[in-house]
Enzyme design. Sequence first.
Site, PDB file in Angstrom:
ATOM      1  N   GLY A  29      31.544  -4.411 -46.441  1.00 43.92           N
ATOM      2  CA  GLY A  29      32.487  -3.677 -47.278  1.00 43.92           C
ATOM      3  C   GLY A  29      32.250  -2.179 -47.313  1.00 43.92           C
ATOM      4  N   CYS A  66      36.906 -14.648 -46.706  1.00 47.93           N
ATOM      5  CA  CYS A  66      35.960 -15.748 -46.928  1.00 47.93           C
ATOM      6  C   CYS A  66      36.663 -17.097 -47.016  1.00 47.93           C
ATOM      7  CB  CYS A  66      35.125 -15.492 -48.178  1.00 47.93           C
ATOM      8  SG  CYS A  66      34.127 -14.005 -48.049  1.00 47.93           S
ATOM      9  N   CYS A 106      22.429 -12.960 -54.626  1.00 45.17           N
ATOM     10  CA  CYS A 106      23.456 -12.646 -53.632  1.00 45.17           C
ATOM     11  C   CYS A 106      23.439 -13.714 -52.535  1.00 45.17           C
ATOM     12  CB  CYS A 106      23.172 -11.303 -52.970  1.00 45.17           C
ATOM     13  SG  CYS A 106      23.072  -9.920 -54.114  1.00 45.17           S
ATOM     14  N   LYS A 115      19.188 -18.417 -39.621  1.00 44.33           N
ATOM     15  CA  LYS A 115      19.106 -17.560 -38.435  1.00 44.33           C
ATOM     16  C   LYS A 115      19.096 -18.451 -37.209  1.00 44.33           C
ATOM     17  CE  LYS A 115      16.705 -13.615 -40.494  1.00 44.33           C
ATOM     18  NZ  LYS A 115      15.736 -13.767 -41.566  1.00 44.33           N
TER      19      LYS A 115
END
Lengths: 400, 176
Positions: free
Chosen positions: A120, A83, A218, A18
């Site tokens: 998505g 990507c 993930c 971040k």
Amino acid sequence: MASGDVWILGANMTKFGKRPNDDVIDLAAEAAMAALADGGVTMADIGILGVGNLMNAGAGIGQQLQKQVGQTGIPVYNVANACATGATALRVAIMAVKAGETDMGMAVGVEKLAGAGLLGQGGPRAASDTWQPNGRYGALGSTEGRIGTNIMPGVFAQVGMEYGHKYGGTSFELFAKISEKNHAHSTLNPLAAYQKRFSLDEIMNDVMIAYPNTRPMCSGNCDGAAAMVVVSDAKLKKLSRAQQKRAVKISASVLTSDPWQESCQVLPDVNTLTRNAAEQAYEQAGIGPADLDLVELHDCFATAELVHYDNLLLCEQGGAADFFESGAPWRDGSMPVNVSGGLQSKGHPIAATGIANIYEVATHLRGEAKDRQIKGAKVGLAHVIGLGSACGVHILEKAA
Amino acid sequence: MAKATSKSAKKKSKADAKKTKNAKNAKNAKNTKKTKKKAGAATKASGPKRNGKQIPFVDYLVLGKTPYLRANECKSCAARFFDRRNACASCSGTEFKRARVKNRGIVTSFSIVAMGPQPYVSAIVDCDGTSVRTTLIGVEPTPEKVTLGMPVKLATYPMGLDTEGTEAIAFGFAPA
């Protein structure tokens, strides 16, 4: 140094994570300035600029970067390729050097993605009080959940499950173990967004996102940038001995898209184009998978890493589960994979990823990876894939 | 949700069940709209009367006595597409015909998507050589109940009425 070879002269990736106080241009400039300094050159030496950014693909990020670090009037190519955007930007610079248009080029990939949520899903639809067929399939509403899934954790879960259906040997636990490995590796990489080691139990009992992928399995949306300066063989010969010693040879640079496959109409086929890219890259480099000392592959989800062991020919066809269970892809194994922590820990600022993975390999070949250094690494492979699809494979070799 | 809707699909022919089913469907449609921010047709429990028309959720679902999925098939290499093509992605042929996809198949891949209020099963079904993406219905969305290789068959279910009384019909695959 053979005529026609292209070399990495300078490379950098920012800390991923971040970065609320830095905008896209700040991040791109940080990586670009550091890559130039790493190569011992300035913008005045650069003859072409390739810049990748997906979220602001129409915003001319390349020109904005030039305004930030040096407007020298050189051609800039803004690229977007899912990507594989970073690898595509790098290919632009490599191709220009190879074509003899310039002797030095730079590629930058940058993304601000922290807090972007699931990718998505598509946008909302306009409200109507009668059923209105819409779009290519004449759908009456969002197809998400109604006709399977399009969200990335689900799509890539299916990619891994499909491998299991074809060859057997997969399980929720196996996929979770792959994630356990990458998170363990990340503890040695200070540039990773997450450096936390998870136990297998913690991974399996974490929040389920799309079975069999739980949250730590993930890749994380985060902010980051990576940049690379490439140079022709002829130009490198004129540079200092110190620059030559740290230069890394690009033995293969390949980009593929997916050839038609029956099932790719409904589930993206990430396998065929990766296999094609790998085969072309090994041929270009004149080496085989057995010659590799480390591999950075596109583990956007734990389920994806498994299939790419096979696609990159690191194991026998159908043997990815056995390959993993043998311990080979751990950092102390016979074929270390994702010693950076992979996308699951390092984070996945989309357009930066395709350069950051090459940075990781190059850093090991230079012997500069500190705590996570794979000792004596001479040859490495970096792989990235963007759905749609585009696959980049680069093979790097240590300077002789 | 998947379970309930597939059940109501089975009851489709029972005329006297229609009224209560309408209310149920409308409620379902409303809930879906709320939870998924999906704008479909707004229907009220006391709302429109059925006008006898049905509309498929996607244009490759063909309704009728035996609903089926329809693909565009390349006349030269038989590659199939659920949307239109100018030239075949496989062989560059430019002539297509409509082809009926087999209603039965086996699950070759799946994921149980767990975000949102209700988990659902996304699956790829091999229907005799044609791959179909679908949501599995009529099965509990758990790894114990959904398995690779399980046989499934096409099923349809109503999504609700729009203000003109047209009923939308969606498809899924259910255990065979």
